[in-house]
Design an enzyme around this catalytic site. Structure first.
Site, PDB file in Angstrom:
ATOM      1  N   ALA A   1      11.405 -15.518  34.177  1.00 45.86           N
ATOM      2  CA  ALA A   1      10.266 -15.516  33.253  1.00 45.86           C
ATOM      3  C   ALA A   1      10.737 -14.816  31.979  1.00 45.86           C
ATOM      4  CB  ALA A   1       9.094 -14.777  33.884  1.00 45.86           C
TER       5      ALA A   1
ATOM      6  N   GLY B   1       7.074  -6.730  28.773  1.00 41.33           N
ATOM      7  CA  GLY B   1       7.597  -7.385  29.987  1.00 41.33           C
ATOM      8  C   GLY B   1       6.565  -8.314  30.585  1.00 41.33           C
ATOM      9  N   ASN B   2       6.788  -8.713  31.819  1.00 45.18           N
ATOM     10  CA  ASN B   2       5.808  -9.547  32.522  1.00 45.18           C
ATOM     11  C   ASN B   2       5.874  -9.229  34.013  1.00 45.18           C
ATOM     12  OD1 ASN B   2       7.734 -11.468  33.837  1.00 45.18           O
ATOM     13  ND2 ASN B   2       8.250 -11.864  31.685  1.00 45.18           N
ATOM     14  N   HIS B   3       4.983  -9.859  34.779  1.00 48.25           N
ATOM     15  CA  HIS B   3       4.845  -9.493  36.199  1.00 48.25           C
ATOM     16  C   HIS B   3       5.802 -10.207  37.132  1.00 48.25           C
ATOM     17  CE1 HIS B   3       1.410  -6.979  35.557  1.00 48.25           C
ATOM     18  NE2 HIS B   3       0.774  -7.945  34.887  1.00 48.25           N
TER      19      HIS B   3
END
Ligand code: CTP
Length: 403
Positions: free
Chosen positions: A276, A209-211
């Site tokens: 994102a 995943g990402n932030h």
């Protein structure tokens, strides 16, 4: 849409249906409208001014002056200040008077002084409603531009059944809300927004995943809705609450986001891709939890489909497409080449070098580049303010303003 700050005058006439105005007033106040009630003397026999002044948080006005204080109730002022006047219940008597210029009460004087739209919701017995005299008066009011909220069919106070019941408060509220939303700059437009991260499964318990928090996309969805657009928000996993009246679709992976975007994009006038999206996803997803064995471990990844580029290659000249670019170096050049490559109308550049900009913050600092290479730099602002800046450019864009 919210009715926050709208000045709404409800003009109540003498009919048993006046009791419904208590509920309507509550609904309008809940929507943050400022409600001023004016009544005829007859209306005050059906519902007390005290009930309506308590619910509207405003003294109810009946006469030209208050007999106790001698204070003048300025009908011109009330009529001019209103954003909308609703006559409800509108009796055959009052309809007849205002259609023919008779001005014998504060209520009729406010009507004649008004410059704002007037809605009227009749309530009367079925034969009174059908009478040619009433129908002529209704047509007269409509010819002045006043808007009829049609009475309903059903049981009437007389015990008879037929047309003449005052429309329900919820329905009247909908009329009022629709009226204000039709005047908004993005009324009738469909907007599609993607937001948040994607999660690419590795096994049943792990993902890549990402932030991204989704805050920028949610702020955009909220602002587009406030400006009158119908908004569909395709969201990756976030803890954020869905903005009011926004249609939210939850997805997890890049592939699911692509599928949902494909479903909605054709019908959309404005498309903003702020998600994102993972650029890579595991080639294979383990069906069981991967056990810890070797000292090092690698996962084979494959490229995801670039959703923005896909939409860019399919979009028509009537659709406005906006993408984001998150860059760490050579920002303007990289953003410009993404704009061209993905066939965008705008690209919104976040630089990771700017403090307070980018992922998981409440603020953002953006530079917006359009197709003609116009570059606008904005200062560090809350994401809500950034959404407003972006939406101002959207409203003015020729694509949305050409016939
Ligand atoms: N985007 C997308 N689908 C992907 C990857 C990105 O729709 N699979 C969109 C994002 O929503 C964003 C824009 O593309 O609006 C740019 O994302 P960014 O990560 O900055 O750029 P990439 O095109 O992925 O290029 P790179 O990571 O190499 O900078």
């Amino acid at each position: 849409m919210s009715l926050a700050g709208k000045n709404i005058v409800i003009a109540v006439c003498g009919s048993i249906a006046a009791y419904k105005i208590a509920h309507l007033t509550r609904l309008l106040v809940k929507e943050q409208a400022k409600v001023q009630i004016i009544m005829t003397k007859e209306a005050a026999e059906f519902i007390t001014p005290l009930t309506l002044s308590t619910l509207s948080n405003n003294p109810v006005l009946i006469d030209y002056f208050d007999p106790k204080t001698g204070e003048w109730n300025n009908h011109v002022h009330i009529g001019l200040q209103a954003d909308l006047i609703l006559i409800a219940p509108a009796t055959a008597n009052t309809i007849g008077k205002i259609a023919n210029g008779i001005c014998d009460s504060l209520l009729t004087a406010v009507y004649l002084s008004a410059k704002c739209p007037v809605f009227f919701a009749p309530a009367m017995d079925l034969d009174m409603w059908k009478h040619p005299s009433t129908q002529n008066n209704i047509h007269l009011l409509q010819s002045y531009g006043d808007i009829l909220i049609h009475p309903k069919n059903g049981e009437l106070a007389s015990g008879l059944i037929g047309e003449g019941r005052l429309a329900e408060p919820e329905e009247i509220l909908e009329f009022i809300t629709n009226h204000f939303s039709e005047q908004l700059p993005l009324a009738g437009k469909n907007a599609l927004v993607t937001a948040g991260p994607t999660h690419e499964a590795i096994d049943p318990v792990r993902f890549i995943g990402n932030h991204s928090s989704g805050k920028m996309g949610y702020a955009l969805a909220k602002e587009l809705e406030r400006l009158g657009a119908h908004v569909t928000l395709i969201s990756g996993p976030t803890v954020l609450e869905t903005p009011d009246d926004v249609h939210r679709i939850n997805i997890t992976s890049a592939q699911q986001m692509l599928e949902q975007v494909e479903n909605y994009f054709i019908k959309s006038d404005i498309i903003i891709m702020s998600a994102a999206v993972a650029d890579y996803t595991p080639i294979e997803v383990a069906t069981q939890k991967i056990k810890k064995k070797e000292d090092s471990f690698s996962i084979a990844l494959k490229k995801t489909i670039d959703i923005l580029a896909t939409v860019g290659s399919e979009k028509t000249e009537k659709q406005l497409l906006i993408g984001f670019a998150l860059e760490t170096n050579n920002e303007i050049d990289n953003a410009k080449s993404k704009l061209i490559k993905k066939n965008l109308d705008f690209i919104i550049l976040n630089s990771m070098q700017d403090k307070g900009a980018g992922f998981a913050t409440d603020t953002n600092k953006v530079t917006i580049i359009d197709r003609h290479e116009n570059i606008q730099e904005f200062s560090l602002k809350s994401k809500t303010e950034v959404a407003k800046d972006i939406c101002q450019l959207i409203i003015q864009h020729p694509i949305l303003n050409s016939k």
